[in-house]
Design a protein around this motif. Structure first.
Motif, PDB file in Angstrom:
ATOM      1  N   ALA A 127       0.394  -1.053   2.421  1.00 10.73           N
ATOM      2  CA  ALA A 127       0.527   0.257   1.784  1.00 10.73           C
ATOM      3  C   ALA A 127       1.261   0.136   0.449  1.00 10.73           C
ATOM      4  CB  ALA A 127       1.262   1.221   2.708  1.00 10.73           C
ATOM      5  N   GLN A 128       2.314  -0.679   0.390  1.00 17.95           N
ATOM      6  CA  GLN A 128       3.046  -0.875  -0.855  1.00 17.95           C
ATOM      7  C   GLN A 128       2.181  -1.551  -1.903  1.00 17.95           C
ATOM      8  OE1 GLN A 128       6.393  -3.101   0.611  1.00 17.95           O
ATOM      9  NE2 GLN A 128       7.589  -1.260   1.073  1.00 17.95           N
ATOM     10  N   LEU A 129       1.376  -2.530  -1.498  1.00 17.41           N
ATOM     11  CA  LEU A 129       0.485  -3.212  -2.443  1.00 17.41           C
ATOM     12  C   LEU A 129      -0.583  -2.278  -2.990  1.00 17.41           C
ATOM     13  CD1 LEU A 129       0.049  -6.607  -0.588  1.00 17.41           C
ATOM     14  CD2 LEU A 129       1.061  -6.294  -2.851  1.00 17.41           C
ATOM     15  N   ARG A 130      -1.047  -1.381  -2.164  1.00 15.38           N
ATOM     16  CA  ARG A 130      -2.086  -0.438  -2.612  1.00 15.38           C
ATOM     17  C   ARG A 130      -1.523   0.633  -3.537  1.00 15.38           C
ATOM     18  NH1 ARG A 130      -5.347  -0.545   2.932  1.00 15.38           N
ATOM     19  NH2 ARG A 130      -6.692  -2.278   2.375  1.00 15.38           N
ATOM     20  N   LYS A 131      -0.229   0.939  -3.397  1.00 15.61           N
ATOM     21  CA  LYS A 131       0.405   1.920  -4.286  1.00 15.61           C
ATOM     22  C   LYS A 131       0.487   1.402  -5.713  1.00 15.61           C
ATOM     23  CE  LYS A 131       3.771   3.702  -1.265  1.00 15.61           C
ATOM     24  NZ  LYS A 131       5.163   4.060  -1.066  1.00 15.61           N
ATOM     25  N   THR A 132       0.839   0.147  -5.846  1.00 20.08           N
ATOM     26  CA  THR A 132       0.961  -0.467  -7.172  1.00 20.08           C
ATOM     27  C   THR A 132       0.040  -1.682  -7.236  1.00 20.08           C
ATOM     28  OG1 THR A 132       2.809  -1.786  -6.384  1.00 20.08           O
ATOM     29  CG2 THR A 132       3.350   0.260  -7.519  1.00 20.08           C
ATOM     30  N   PRO A 133      -1.238  -1.465  -7.545  1.00 22.14           N
ATOM     31  CA  PRO A 133      -2.185  -2.586  -7.566  1.00 22.14           C
ATOM     32  C   PRO A 133      -1.804  -3.634  -8.618  1.00 22.14           C
ATOM     33  CG  PRO A 133      -3.270  -0.499  -8.102  1.00 22.14           C
ATOM     34  CD  PRO A 133      -1.837  -0.209  -7.897  1.00 22.14           C
TER      35      PRO A 133
END
Length: 182
Positions: A127-133
């Motif tokens: 989820a964190q990786l998808r927030k800041t690609p």
């Protein structure tokens, strides 16, 4: 009569369940499970090539046409980056949780451009990786792992003796490292 039949049936079902629990629990108490075997190979976050020696849990490189390497990990604090590139006829990777349940698998035919580029992360980390690609992850396959520990098994095919060096170099150059955010 019904009470005796009920007591016998209850006892029989209880005995069956107890035996099943004992049989499934034996690897946990003996230390003869695949995860323990992999952790005995060496330090985490590095691929360790397996030998062809006989292994009691079935984790070896006995197939004459495959070379195998394993890496154990803990992604509790940061994701795991699995990368490899090279000239081999075929490679495959399988990721297992601590209990030897397969979490993910792929091979060179299902990868992007034939190279191994996988990022293994917990659901929160995904989820964190998808927030800041991150642009560098555009071609990376993102895999969600519900646990935090496990191991990866990387195999390279050696169809001809002349290709042994390429397969060993592929496994030697493969990386199993904590993700740093490129």
């Amino acid at each position: 009569m019904n009470k005796i039949l009920y007591a016998l049936l209850t006892g029989l079902i209880g005995a069956v369940l107890l035996h099943i629990i004992i049989i499934l629990g034996v690897p946990l108490f003996t230390g003869r499970d695949a995860h323990t075997r992999v952790t005995a190979e060496g330090a985490p976050f590095a691929f360790h090539q397996l030998s062809a020696a006989e292994d009691e849990v079935g984790l070896s490189s006995r197939d004459p046409y495959l070379r195998t390497a394993v890496c154990h990990f803990d992604i509790g604090t940061q994701p795991l980056s699995l990368t490899a590139a090279g000239r081999v006829k075929f490679w495959s990777i399988a990721i297992y949780d601590r209990d030897a349940n397969e979490v993910f698998s792929m091979n060179d035919r299902t990868s992007v451009a034939g190279d191994l580029d996988v990022l293994l992360a917990t659901p929160v980390q995904v989820a964190q990786l998808r927030k800041t690609p991150i642009a560098a992850l555009a071609q990376t396959i993102l895999v969600e792992h519900r646990g935090t520990t496990g191991y990866a098994v990387l195999r390279a095919m050696v169809p001809q003796p002349s290709q042994e060096a390429d397969a060993l170099a592929f496994l030697e150059d493969a990386e199993c490292l904590p993700f740093t955010g490129r």
